[in-house]
Design an enzyme around this catalytic site. Structure first.
Site, PDB file in Angstrom:
ATOM      1  N   TYR A  69       0.905  -0.944  -0.537  1.00 15.00           N
ATOM      2  CA  TYR A  69       0.048  -0.195  -0.472  1.00 15.00           C
ATOM      3  C   TYR A  69       0.124   1.479   0.293  1.00 15.00           C
ATOM      4  O   TYR A  69       0.072   2.297  -0.363  1.00 15.00           O
ATOM      5  CB  TYR A  69      -0.790  -0.065   0.984  1.00 15.00           C
ATOM      6  CG  TYR A  69      -2.105  -1.178   0.570  1.00 15.00           C
ATOM      7  CD1 TYR A  69      -3.324  -1.291  -0.076  1.00 15.00           C
ATOM      8  CD2 TYR A  69      -2.279  -2.543   1.620  1.00 15.00           C
ATOM      9  CE1 TYR A  69      -4.389  -1.807  -0.431  1.00 15.00           C
ATOM     10  CE2 TYR A  69      -2.900  -3.714   1.671  1.00 15.00           C
ATOM     11  CZ  TYR A  69      -4.035  -3.459   0.571  1.00 15.00           C
ATOM     12  OH  TYR A  69      -4.920  -3.903   0.292  1.00 15.00           O
TER      13      TYR A  69
ATOM     14  N   PHE B 158     -10.927  -4.204  10.705  1.00 16.72           N
ATOM     15  CA  PHE B 158     -11.683  -3.568   9.934  1.00 16.72           C
ATOM     16  C   PHE B 158     -11.414  -3.590   8.127  1.00 16.72           C
ATOM     17  O   PHE B 158     -10.346  -4.591   7.922  1.00 16.72           O
ATOM     18  CB  PHE B 158     -12.510  -2.307   9.498  1.00 16.72           C
ATOM     19  CG  PHE B 158     -11.612  -1.346   9.198  1.00 16.72           C
ATOM     20  CD1 PHE B 158     -11.228  -0.724   8.561  1.00 16.72           C
ATOM     21  CD2 PHE B 158     -10.390  -0.390  10.269  1.00 16.72           C
ATOM     22  CE1 PHE B 158     -10.453   0.408   7.633  1.00 16.72           C
ATOM     23  CE2 PHE B 158      -9.941   0.532  10.301  1.00 16.72           C
ATOM     24  CZ  PHE B 158      -9.153   0.853   9.211  1.00 16.72           C
TER      25      PHE B 158
END
Length: 414
Positions: free
Chosen positions: A126, A414
């Site tokens: 990322y 999450f």
């Protein structure tokens, strides 16, 4: 060819195929039961679930949802939370993630989100999209017999009390407590109603869901100041118990509440070990014990990753313990938030404006995200060659300005 694969938001009837691709990407059982699929429909928001389709088959997945992230000082900022990112092994290295990420971040920027967030399953993916690791997690394993705690401990010494409650009670008591904790915790994120339903079994994504125990700490005045969710194994050896309490999450608005809950967990009959779950690196847990060495670090790693979408709003939203000025040259390969900015900050507030002044520091948007919540050191990044000093001494000045008194913490995945 990549062009033959279409990237687009999915429709609700495509949810089953999308989840098959998601499960396959995470090496889980591909097919969901009807009950599981019905539960996961609660996460469907039109336009926020992206899929890559090779013909009729979904071969990559991406989901985002609205979130709030707490900055240093307690301000909450709108965030684009990213999850469920997969690319099927047959379609890797074709740019599918780049296409999905670019589409989602552009939409988030258009909505006015200040940052994007994610929990990175793999470290090296990322950074190229402008994300930087912004919080760290630490997990401890507490060897109960070594703690030095009184084995006769039965209740908090401060006049408070601990009660075991059920899931219905947690759905009533938990959200308010969590709001109080997360608004004073940089790096913490909001929890939706669905989050509480999933953690208390009202909605079940996993057919093998196990109900945890819930312990609530109330102060001497009767106020709910702490909650712990935990389960335990059943490990007997030669007529001796060696059970482990595994903490799912533990929140306290005061050190007294946290201390009482950790002492309670270490006092449960048959429990010889307590696994702490995801804590901040500067968590007080070891020092609640007479012998801090009884708490052994068993995991420490990057956790919440942040991608800044609006440099001005991000830097103005947080607080600063001292006065200082910096001119930052921020590079952003995606073209979403780069530029040259002047930050003038003090304990009274901050202003951040685009400028043509000579820069003091040059850094990538991902490095800015890593230092924004105060967890990373600008001086260390400079030593590593990831921040360039355009003015001698600027890295140490920036370090003193951007570091916070406590380390940020994100309790959630999450």
């Amino acid at each position: 060819m990549t062009d033959a694969v279409e990237v687009r938001p999915i429709t609700e009837p495509e949810l089953a195929d999308w989840h098959r691709a998601l499960s396959t990407g995470f090496l889980q059982r591909p097919t969901l039961s009807a009950e599981q699929l019905d539960a996961r429909r609660r996460q469907f928001v039109p336009g926020r679930l992206l899929g890559a389709f090779d013909g009729p088959r979904c071969v990559a997945t991406f989901r985002s949802f609205d979130q709030e992230l707490t900055a240093v000082g307690g301000a909450t900022l709108p965030a684009d939370a990213i999850s469920n990112v997969t690319v099927t092994a047959t379609h890797r290295r074709r740019g599918l993630l780049t296409r999905m990420m670019s589409q989602d971040l552009a939409a988030a920027k258009e909505r006015g989100d200040v940052v994007a967030t994610l929990i990175a399953a793999e470290y090296r993916i990322y950074g190229r999209y402008g994300f930087g690791p912004a919080t760290t997690l630490t997990e401890w394993t507490v060897e109960v017999p070594r703690t030095g705690l009184d084995p006769r401990w039965a209740r908090p010494e401060d006049g408070g009390r601990i009660d075991l409650v059920d899931g219905e009670d947690i759905r009533k008591l938990g959200p308010d407590l969590h709001e109080r904790v997360r608004r004073s915790t940089p790096g913490a994120v909001s929890r939706s109603e669905l989050w509480w339903q999933l953690r208390t079994g009202v909605v079940r994504f996993d057919e093998e869901w196990k109900e945890p125990y819930f312990a609530v700490y109330r102060s001497a005045a009767g106020e709910v100041e702490g909650i712990a969710a935990y389960d335990s194994d059943d490990n007997w050896q030669g007529k001796q118990p060696y059970d482990t309490a595994d903490v799912h999450w533990l929140l306290g608005t005061t050190p007294a509440a946290e201390r009482a809950l950790w002492h309670y967990l270490c006092s449960i009959d048959w429990i010889t070990r307590v696994k702490s779950g995801w804590r901040s690196p500067d968590d007080l847990l070891p020092h609640y014990l007479p012998d801090p060495r009884a708490a052994r670090i068993t995991n420490q790693a990057d956790w919440l990753w942040v991608r800044i979408l609006d440099v001005v709003r991000a830097l103005e939203a947080r607080t600063y313990d001292r006065a200082g000025s910096l001119v930052l040259e921020v590079a952003d390969r995606q073209g979403l938030a780069g530029g040259r900015f002047r930050l003038d900050a003090s304990p009274e507030g901050a202003s951040c404006t685009p400028t043509t002044d000579t820069p003091d520091l040059a850094l990538d948007i991902a490095e800015l995200a890593s230092v924004w919540l105060g967890d990373q050191s600008v001086a260390r990044l400079h030593a590593l060659g990831r921040v360039q000093e355009e003015r001698v001494g600027a890295a140490r000045e920036a370090d003193a300005l951007l570091r916070a008194s406590g380390r940020p913490w994100c309790p959630d995945i999450f």
